[in-house]
Design a protein around this motif. Structure first.
Motif, PDB file in Angstrom:
ATOM      1  N   ASP A   1      -4.298  -3.089  -6.893  1.00 50.46           N
ATOM      2  CA  ASP A   1      -4.484  -4.470  -6.448  1.00 50.46           C
ATOM      3  C   ASP A   1      -4.225  -4.628  -4.953  1.00 50.46           C
ATOM      4  O   ASP A   1      -4.920  -5.386  -4.278  1.00 50.46           O
ATOM      5  N   VAL A   2      -3.229  -3.922  -4.435  1.00 49.28           N
ATOM      6  CA  VAL A   2      -2.884  -4.048  -3.011  1.00 49.28           C
ATOM      7  C   VAL A   2      -4.056  -3.577  -2.156  1.00 49.28           C
ATOM      8  O   VAL A   2      -4.467  -4.258  -1.211  1.00 49.28           O
ATOM      9  N   THR A   3      -4.602  -2.421  -2.499  1.00 50.84           N
ATOM     10  CA  THR A   3      -5.727  -1.866  -1.731  1.00 50.84           C
ATOM     11  C   THR A   3      -6.938  -2.776  -1.822  1.00 50.84           C
ATOM     12  O   THR A   3      -7.568  -3.100  -0.812  1.00 50.84           O
ATOM     13  N   ARG A   4      -7.262  -3.218  -3.027  1.00 49.95           N
ATOM     14  CA  ARG A   4      -8.427  -4.082  -3.240  1.00 49.95           C
ATOM     15  C   ARG A   4      -8.281  -5.385  -2.450  1.00 49.95           C
ATOM     16  O   ARG A   4      -9.199  -5.821  -1.757  1.00 49.95           O
TER      17      ARG A   4
ATOM     18  N   MET B   1       0.832  -1.201   0.000  1.00 54.91           N
ATOM     19  CA  MET B   1       0.000   0.000   0.000  1.00 54.91           C
ATOM     20  C   MET B   1       0.869   1.254   0.000  1.00 54.91           C
ATOM     21  O   MET B   1       1.970   1.249   0.526  1.00 54.91           O
ATOM     22  N   GLY B   2       0.345   2.286  -0.607  1.00 55.64           N
ATOM     23  CA  GLY B   2       1.075   3.537  -0.695  1.00 55.64           C
ATOM     24  C   GLY B   2       2.032   3.582  -1.872  1.00 55.64           C
ATOM     25  O   GLY B   2       2.844   4.486  -1.992  1.00 55.64           O
ATOM     26  N   GLY B   3       1.947   2.588  -2.740  1.00 57.13           N
ATOM     27  CA  GLY B   3       2.786   2.574  -3.931  1.00 57.13           C
ATOM     28  C   GLY B   3       4.228   2.190  -3.685  1.00 57.13           C
ATOM     29  O   GLY B   3       5.094   2.464  -4.507  1.00 57.13           O
TER      30      GLY B   3
ATOM     31  N   GLY C   1       2.354  -2.175 -12.215  1.00 56.84           N
ATOM     32  CA  GLY C   1       1.007  -2.545 -12.655  1.00 56.84           C
ATOM     33  C   GLY C   1       0.094  -2.836 -11.477  1.00 56.84           C
ATOM     34  O   GLY C   1      -1.066  -2.419 -11.464  1.00 56.84           O
ATOM     35  N   HIS C   2       0.604  -3.538 -10.464  1.00 58.35           N
ATOM     36  CA  HIS C   2      -0.199  -3.799  -9.262  1.00 58.35           C
ATOM     37  C   HIS C   2      -0.570  -2.488  -8.568  1.00 58.35           C
ATOM     38  O   HIS C   2      -1.702  -2.319  -8.104  1.00 58.35           O
ATOM     39  N   VAL C   3       0.382  -1.556  -8.509  1.00 56.44           N
ATOM     40  CA  VAL C   3       0.109  -0.260  -7.876  1.00 56.44           C
ATOM     41  C   VAL C   3      -0.926   0.507  -8.691  1.00 56.44           C
ATOM     42  O   VAL C   3      -1.919   1.009  -8.142  1.00 56.44           O
ATOM     43  N   ALA C   4      -0.704   0.610  -9.994  1.00 57.75           N
ATOM     44  CA  ALA C   4      -1.614   1.374 -10.867  1.00 57.75           C
ATOM     45  C   ALA C   4      -3.024   0.795 -10.857  1.00 57.75           C
ATOM     46  O   ALA C   4      -4.009   1.542 -10.896  1.00 57.75           O
ATOM     47  N   ASN C   5      -3.120  -0.524 -10.787  1.00 58.44           N
ATOM     48  CA  ASN C   5      -4.427  -1.190 -10.778  1.00 58.44           C
ATOM     49  C   ASN C   5      -5.041  -1.256  -9.385  1.00 58.44           C
ATOM     50  O   ASN C   5      -6.125  -1.812  -9.212  1.00 58.44           O
TER      51      ASN C   5
ATOM     52  N   GLY D   1      -5.556 -10.486   9.397  1.00 55.42           N
ATOM     53  CA  GLY D   1      -5.733 -10.594   7.953  1.00 55.42           C
ATOM     54  C   GLY D   1      -4.968  -9.521   7.208  1.00 55.42           C
ATOM     55  O   GLY D   1      -4.333  -9.785   6.190  1.00 55.42           O
ATOM     56  N   LEU D   2      -4.988  -8.293   7.713  1.00 57.97           N
ATOM     57  CA  LEU D   2      -4.256  -7.200   7.090  1.00 57.97           C
ATOM     58  C   LEU D   2      -2.761  -7.487   7.123  1.00 57.97           C
ATOM     59  O   LEU D   2      -2.074  -7.351   6.113  1.00 57.97           O
ATOM     60  N   GLY D   3      -2.266  -7.909   8.267  1.00 56.28           N
ATOM     61  CA  GLY D   3      -0.838  -8.214   8.376  1.00 56.28           C
ATOM     62  C   GLY D   3      -0.431  -9.323   7.436  1.00 56.28           C
ATOM     63  O   GLY D   3       0.591  -9.237   6.751  1.00 56.28           O
ATOM     64  N   SER D   4      -1.241 -10.347   7.383  1.00 58.45           N
ATOM     65  CA  SER D   4      -0.961 -11.460   6.482  1.00 58.45           C
ATOM     66  C   SER D   4      -0.972 -11.001   5.034  1.00 58.45           C
ATOM     67  O   SER D   4      -0.108 -11.370   4.239  1.00 58.45           O
ATOM     68  N   GLU D   5      -1.947 -10.189   4.683  1.00 54.43           N
ATOM     69  CA  GLU D   5      -2.075  -9.714   3.309  1.00 54.43           C
ATOM     70  C   GLU D   5      -0.889  -8.855   2.915  1.00 54.43           C
ATOM     71  O   GLU D   5      -0.365  -8.974   1.812  1.00 54.43           O
ATOM     72  N   LEU D   6      -0.458  -7.992   3.810  1.00 50.32           N
ATOM     73  CA  LEU D   6       0.680  -7.138   3.493  1.00 50.32           C
ATOM     74  C   LEU D   6       1.964  -7.943   3.346  1.00 50.32           C
ATOM     75  O   LEU D   6       2.806  -7.625   2.512  1.00 50.32           O
ATOM     76  N   LEU D   7       2.108  -8.985   4.133  1.00 55.54           N
ATOM     77  CA  LEU D   7       3.306  -9.808   4.035  1.00 55.54           C
ATOM     78  C   LEU D   7       3.299 -10.674   2.781  1.00 55.54           C
ATOM     79  O   LEU D   7       4.309 -10.824   2.117  1.00 55.54           O
ATOM     80  N   ASN D   8       2.155 -11.234   2.451  1.00 58.10           N
ATOM     81  CA  ASN D   8       2.086 -12.152   1.323  1.00 58.10           C
ATOM     82  C   ASN D   8       1.939 -11.448  -0.012  1.00 58.10           C
ATOM     83  O   ASN D   8       2.395 -11.948  -1.029  1.00 58.10           O
TER      84      ASN D   8
END
Length: 182
Positions: free
Chosen positions: A50-53, A15-17, A44-48, A80-87
């Protein structure tokens, strides 16, 4: 963009690009264009977004579990947030979209989109004959590597090339050694 001392041949967007390239990618890539291709994919993930979604999807899932089982403090959502940010795991569709974005970005920069294919092929060779892609395809959030190689090579057939190399040999060595030292 930052570089992390880690042997993984990977990069990730958060998140945050923010984009993190792992030392293993720099050491295993054969050309700076391969690193640029991976960076274009992460952009591409940042522009789309994907991380936020994916983060909101994860929080939503864990939040629902919390409501059902009485997690009043949102510990499940935080986990869940921590896991998502790590993975930084996305759907196969998001991965395909990030690849397509990378192909277009590389084409616009007059860099070879097939550099992504070359890196994937190298990674596949390094895995060796013992690797069973069948089970990996079932559990992976990433599309089939062969399909990604084919798509990148197809995109490369239409690309315009710059006569200039992306980096000089000296610059490439400096980039690869960015994590060397104490």
């Amino acid at each position: 963009v930052s570089v992390a001392r880690h042997p993984a041949v990977n990069a990730t967007a958060t998140m945050g690009g923010q984009i993190t390239i792992f030392q293993g990618l720099l050491q295993n890539a054969e050309t700076p264009e391969q690193v640029a291709a991976v960076m274009a994919h992460e952009i591409g993930h940042v522009a789309n977004r994907d991380v936020t979604r994916e983060t909101f999807r994860s929080i939503g899932s864990f939040g629902l579990v919390g409501l059902l089982f009485g997690d009043a403090f949102g510990i499940s959502a935080a986990a869940g947030l921590g896991s998502e940010l790590l993975n930084s795991s996305y759907s196969r569709g998001a991965e395909e979209d990030a690849d397509a974005y990378a192909h277009e970005l590389l084409h616009a920069a007059q860099l070879p989109p097939e550099a992504l294919a070359e890196l994937f092929a190298t990674m596949q060779e390094q895995r060796g004959a013992d690797f069973d892609p069948g089970i990996q395809r079932l559990i992976s959030s990433h599309p089939d590597r062969e399909a990604r190689i084919t798509a990148a090579r197809r995109a490369g057939q239409e690309a315009t090339r710059s006569a200039q190399p992306l980096l000089t040999d000296e610059q490439w060595s400096a980039l690869q050694g960015i994590c060397s030292g104490p």
